[in-house]
Design a protein around this motif. Structure first.
Motif, PDB file in Angstrom:
ATOM      1  N   ARG A 437       0.832  -1.205   0.000  1.00  0.00           N
ATOM      2  CA  ARG A 437       0.000   0.000   0.000  1.00  0.00           C
ATOM      3  C   ARG A 437       0.866   1.255   0.000  1.00  0.00           C
ATOM      4  O   ARG A 437       0.555   2.242  -0.674  1.00  0.00           O
ATOM      5  CB  ARG A 437      -0.914   0.014   1.227  1.00  0.00           C
ATOM      6  CG  ARG A 437      -1.989  -1.045   1.221  1.00  0.00           C
ATOM      7  CD  ARG A 437      -2.811  -0.976   2.511  1.00  0.00           C
ATOM      8  NE  ARG A 437      -3.745  -2.071   2.580  1.00  0.00           N
ATOM      9  CZ  ARG A 437      -4.955  -2.053   2.026  1.00  0.00           C
ATOM     10  NH1 ARG A 437      -5.343  -0.984   1.363  1.00  0.00           N
ATOM     11  NH2 ARG A 437      -5.763  -3.089   2.141  1.00  0.00           N
ATOM     12  N   THR A 472     -17.603  -4.138  -8.775  1.00  0.00           N
ATOM     13  CA  THR A 472     -16.262  -3.777  -8.290  1.00  0.00           C
ATOM     14  C   THR A 472     -16.138  -4.106  -6.814  1.00  0.00           C
ATOM     15  O   THR A 472     -15.101  -4.611  -6.351  1.00  0.00           O
ATOM     16  CB  THR A 472     -15.982  -2.283  -8.533  1.00  0.00           C
ATOM     17  OG1 THR A 472     -16.165  -1.988  -9.919  1.00  0.00           O
ATOM     18  CG2 THR A 472     -14.575  -1.918  -8.120  1.00  0.00           C
ATOM     19  N   ARG A 473     -17.204  -3.843  -6.062  1.00  0.00           N
ATOM     20  CA  ARG A 473     -17.194  -4.166  -4.624  1.00  0.00           C
ATOM     21  C   ARG A 473     -17.118  -5.685  -4.425  1.00  0.00           C
ATOM     22  O   ARG A 473     -16.404  -6.158  -3.523  1.00  0.00           O
ATOM     23  CB  ARG A 473     -18.455  -3.609  -3.967  1.00  0.00           C
ATOM     24  CG  ARG A 473     -18.523  -3.843  -2.460  1.00  0.00           C
ATOM     25  CD  ARG A 473     -19.803  -3.266  -1.869  1.00  0.00           C
ATOM     26  NE  ARG A 473     -20.964  -4.034  -2.312  1.00  0.00           N
ATOM     27  CZ  ARG A 473     -21.428  -5.127  -1.682  1.00  0.00           C
ATOM     28  NH1 ARG A 473     -20.810  -5.588  -0.596  1.00  0.00           N
ATOM     29  NH2 ARG A 473     -22.497  -5.760  -2.127  1.00  0.00           N
ATOM     30  N   ARG A 476     -13.617  -6.861  -4.911  1.00  0.00           N
ATOM     31  CA  ARG A 476     -12.756  -6.491  -3.780  1.00  0.00           C
ATOM     32  C   ARG A 476     -12.985  -7.442  -2.600  1.00  0.00           C
ATOM     33  O   ARG A 476     -12.026  -7.893  -1.953  1.00  0.00           O
ATOM     34  CB  ARG A 476     -13.044  -5.040  -3.368  1.00  0.00           C
ATOM     35  CG  ARG A 476     -12.204  -4.567  -2.188  1.00  0.00           C
ATOM     36  CD  ARG A 476     -10.721  -4.650  -2.526  1.00  0.00           C
ATOM     37  NE  ARG A 476      -9.883  -4.346  -1.408  1.00  0.00           N
ATOM     38  CZ  ARG A 476      -9.461  -3.110  -1.089  1.00  0.00           C
ATOM     39  NH1 ARG A 476      -9.832  -2.084  -1.839  1.00  0.00           N
ATOM     40  NH2 ARG A 476      -8.692  -2.920  -0.065  1.00  0.00           N
ATOM     41  N   ASP A 480     -10.096  -9.787  -1.055  1.00  0.00           N
ATOM     42  CA  ASP A 480      -9.740  -9.585   0.363  1.00  0.00           C
ATOM     43  C   ASP A 480      -9.937 -10.863   1.171  1.00  0.00           C
ATOM     44  O   ASP A 480      -9.273 -11.069   2.203  1.00  0.00           O
ATOM     45  CB  ASP A 480     -10.586  -8.461   0.964  1.00  0.00           C
ATOM     46  CG  ASP A 480     -10.116  -7.077   0.526  1.00  0.00           C
ATOM     47  OD1 ASP A 480      -8.998  -6.984  -0.031  1.00  0.00           O
ATOM     48  OD2 ASP A 480     -10.855  -6.097   0.737  1.00  0.00           O
ATOM     49  N   HIS A 524      -5.864  -7.272  -7.809  1.00  0.00           N
ATOM     50  CA  HIS A 524      -5.803  -6.745  -6.445  1.00  0.00           C
ATOM     51  C   HIS A 524      -4.914  -5.487  -6.384  1.00  0.00           C
ATOM     52  O   HIS A 524      -5.248  -4.494  -5.746  1.00  0.00           O
ATOM     53  CB  HIS A 524      -5.273  -7.819  -5.491  1.00  0.00           C
ATOM     54  CG  HIS A 524      -5.700  -7.593  -4.085  1.00  0.00           C
ATOM     55  ND1 HIS A 524      -5.484  -8.498  -3.072  1.00  0.00           N
ATOM     56  CD2 HIS A 524      -6.339  -6.550  -3.491  1.00  0.00           C
ATOM     57  CE1 HIS A 524      -5.958  -8.028  -1.939  1.00  0.00           C
ATOM     58  NE2 HIS A 524      -6.479  -6.846  -2.155  1.00  0.00           N
ATOM     59  N   LEU A 527      -6.802  -2.631  -7.847  1.00  0.00           N
ATOM     60  CA  LEU A 527      -7.811  -2.094  -6.922  1.00  0.00           C
ATOM     61  C   LEU A 527      -7.176  -1.206  -5.855  1.00  0.00           C
ATOM     62  O   LEU A 527      -7.717  -0.146  -5.500  1.00  0.00           O
ATOM     63  CB  LEU A 527      -8.571  -3.250  -6.267  1.00  0.00           C
ATOM     64  CG  LEU A 527      -9.637  -3.936  -7.124  1.00  0.00           C
ATOM     65  CD1 LEU A 527     -10.156  -5.190  -6.423  1.00  0.00           C
ATOM     66  CD2 LEU A 527     -10.799  -2.979  -7.418  1.00  0.00           C
ATOM     67  N   LEU A 528      -6.048  -1.643  -5.313  1.00  0.00           N
ATOM     68  CA  LEU A 528      -5.353  -0.825  -4.300  1.00  0.00           C
ATOM     69  C   LEU A 528      -4.884   0.489  -4.910  1.00  0.00           C
ATOM     70  O   LEU A 528      -4.970   1.550  -4.275  1.00  0.00           O
ATOM     71  CB  LEU A 528      -4.169  -1.606  -3.739  1.00  0.00           C
ATOM     72  CG  LEU A 528      -4.501  -2.839  -2.890  1.00  0.00           C
ATOM     73  CD1 LEU A 528      -3.220  -3.566  -2.483  1.00  0.00           C
ATOM     74  CD2 LEU A 528      -5.305  -2.442  -1.663  1.00  0.00           C
ATOM     75  N   GLU A 531      -7.870   2.774  -5.344  1.00  0.00           N
ATOM     76  CA  GLU A 531      -8.245   3.359  -4.052  1.00  0.00           C
ATOM     77  C   GLU A 531      -7.350   4.549  -3.714  1.00  0.00           C
ATOM     78  O   GLU A 531      -7.807   5.573  -3.213  1.00  0.00           O
ATOM     79  CB  GLU A 531      -8.140   2.299  -2.962  1.00  0.00           C
ATOM     80  CG  GLU A 531      -8.550   2.789  -1.580  1.00  0.00           C
ATOM     81  CD  GLU A 531      -8.405   1.690  -0.549  1.00  0.00           C
ATOM     82  OE1 GLU A 531      -7.373   1.689   0.168  1.00  0.00           O
ATOM     83  OE2 GLU A 531      -9.287   0.831  -0.464  1.00  0.00           O
TER      84      GLU A 531
END
Length: 538
Positions: A437, A472-473, A476, A480, A524, A527-528, A531
């Motif tokens: 991250r 999209t949710r 995720r 996760d 993944h 997506l990070l 965000e």
């Protein structure tokens, strides 16, 4: 400012009389409040002090003792001086008794060796006095307008001091009751020299009155406070005794500062403002010389030289804009942080950096390790900040010089921005703690990273935008959960068949296999990164 006897002697109407100082030549700087013409010997009881007496001496006594008493009486009531026109009572010089008494009582005495109409002298002197008084009234009115406008606008202490320095062309400082400098305008002087040994020098200047000039230091000192609660002093550094205008200027500025403090109940304290100004000055390179920043910090009780410097950024985990009074909340967090530093015996600069962050510049002794200090600071702050929301405390790298502080602060800000998204409860965060991250956050402005995220997720984002979907949710949640479909379905509050159906739709839209480890890893990361972009834009 009233004219002096020297000023009067320089007037053309007086010079025509060929004036000559015969006594009190060392007192020609005595102020003249008014000019009074009088020929009687007992004139003293008609005076109030500050008058320059004009006489031909025609009614003065012959007795030397009475002449001496005449001079003594003038001096006793505070007459500024005596001008005697020779030629009528005294032809070439004044009696020795007059001169001796004048020297004994410190009364300046001048003789005019030529006949001069006294009315011309009184008119010219009085015109000068009235002009000066009018000028002072205009100046007072100007000061009233300037500081009234500053009060209405809610000007900061720095703005008020900037006006004082501009109007006086002198350095001006604001200190608290602990003799720490809260704000300073140098008027072009060397900051280091002004602030050197400030606390010791300031404690040695203690006037008895609220506004007074200390000749030994050359300081004009005005107490700042309101409603019986004094909280600081305004100090104007003077090269010579201040004029009445300087006194008015200092008092008007002190009143404006006191009023501003009363109106700032929901804003950060002056100490936090002073600390924040120094931190901002370092970050924006406002100080041409790092020694100036060190001098300003030392003046508020925070030594930076000879220390290891570590920068800390503190962010509430809840969005500050959702708070009822975000500015007040951040101000309270800054005050709590300052209190935590004091409890931990860690002198530090603490101030708000912006609307979301509190910054701390923490100087540590050379042999002190950062980790215990950061842990202690975090623990004390959590004890003091019980009524506020949770927060993350992020630290930058240790640096050795003020020149490198900006780099440490930028790193701490980046760490805080990442940590606040998913805090895990640790005491503090540093760059190595953030792992992937942190890396993505550092690269968030890189066009290649943005292109990668768009390539991986563009089709899915377009699908959700067009249909108002939430795939999209779902993706995720699935990633996760470590690609555990049963756990992911439970977290998504969906039955397994419904969740499996959504996964198949995701595979069609993304044209990928969600059972493939490398494909899921790539999604993944995207997506990070997404965000990070979205939070930065928000």
């Amino acid at each position: 400012m009233l004219p002096t006897i020297a000023d009067v002697l320089a007037l053309e109407t007086v010079r025509r009389g060929n004036p000559r100082v015969v006594a009190g030549a060392d007192r020609l700087d005595t102020k003249v409040r008014w000019v009074h013409v009088g020929e009687i010997a007992d004139i003293a009881h008609l005076l109030r002090g500050g008058e320059l007496v004009l006489t031909t001496g025609v009614a003065l006594p012959d007795d030397p003792e009475k002449l001496a008493d005449y001079i003594a009486d003038l001096a006793q009531v505070g007459a500024s001086g005596l001008i005697v026109e020779l030629g009528r009572r005294f032809v070439r010089e004044l009696p020795r008794a007059v001169l001796k008494s004048a020297e004994e009582h410190g009364l300046p005495v001048i003789v005019l060796t030529r006949e001069t109409p006294f009315v011309q002298i009184t008119e010219s002197v009085h015109a000068r006095i009235i002009d000066i008084q009018l000028e002072e009234l205009r100046a007072s009115e100007q000061l009233h307008e300037v500081f009234t406008e500053l009060s209405v606008e809610g000007a900061s202490p720095a703005d008020v001091l900037a006006q004082v320095a501009r109007l006086s062309n002198r350095p001006v400082l604001l200190e608290n009751l602990a003799h720490q400098v809260l704000a300073c305008e140098s008027a072009g002087r060397d900051i280091g020299a002004l602030l050197a040994g400030w606390e010791t020098r300031s404690r040695g200047v203690a006037p008895a009155e609220r506004t007074a000039y200390d000749p030994a230091s050359g300081w004009l000192v005005t107490t700042v406070g309101a409603r019986g609660q004094d909280w600081g002093r305004l100090i104007l550094l003077c090269d010579m005794p201040p004029s009445p205008r300087d006194m008015v200027l200092a008092e008007r500025a002190a009143t404006t500062l006191a009023l501003g403090r009363l109106l700032e109940r929901h804003q950060e304290s002056l100490e936090r403002q002073a600390h924040g100004t120094i931190i901002t000055g370092i970050l924006t390179h406002a100080y041409a010389d790092p020694d100036e920043a060190a001098a300003r910090a030392r003046a508020v009780g925070v030594p930076l030289t000879g220390r290891k410097l570590i920068c800390v950024v503190i962010r509430p985990t809840d969005p500050i804009e959702q708070a009822l009074d975000g500015q007040a909340l951040l101000g309270e967090l800054a005050e709590a942080t300052a209190a935590a530093c004091r409890d931990a015996r860690l002198p530090a600069l603490v101030g708000a950096l912006d609307q979301d962050r509190v910054g701390v510049l923490l100087p540590l002794p050379p042999r002190t390790h950062a980790e215990p200090a950061l842990t202690t600071l975090a623990d004390r702050l959590r004890m003091l900040w019980k009524s506020g929301s949770a927060f993350v405390l992020a630290a930058g790298s240790m640096v050795e010089s003020i020149r490198d502080v900006r780099r440490s602060f930028l790193e701490a800000e980046q760490v805080a921005d990442v940590a606040v998204r998913r805090p895990d409860g640790r005491a503090y965060y540093r760059l190595p703690d953030l792992r992937l991250r942190g890396l993505l956050h550092l690269l968030r402005d890189d066009a290649r990273m943005q292109t990668f995220a768009e390539r991986e997720l563009g089709a899915l984002l377009a699908h959700d935008a067009q249909r108002g979907g939430d795939l999209t949710r779902i993706l995720r949640i699935y990633l996760d959960a470590g690609r555990n479909k049963a756990v992911a379905a439970q977290k998504a509050h969906l039955s397994r068949p419904a969740f499996y159906d959504r996964l198949r739709r995701l595979e069609r839209i993304l044209d990928t296999d969600l059972d493939d480890v490398e494909s899921c890893l790539s999604l993944h990361v995207a997506l990070l990164a997404l965000e990070s972009f979205r939070r930065e834009n928000r």
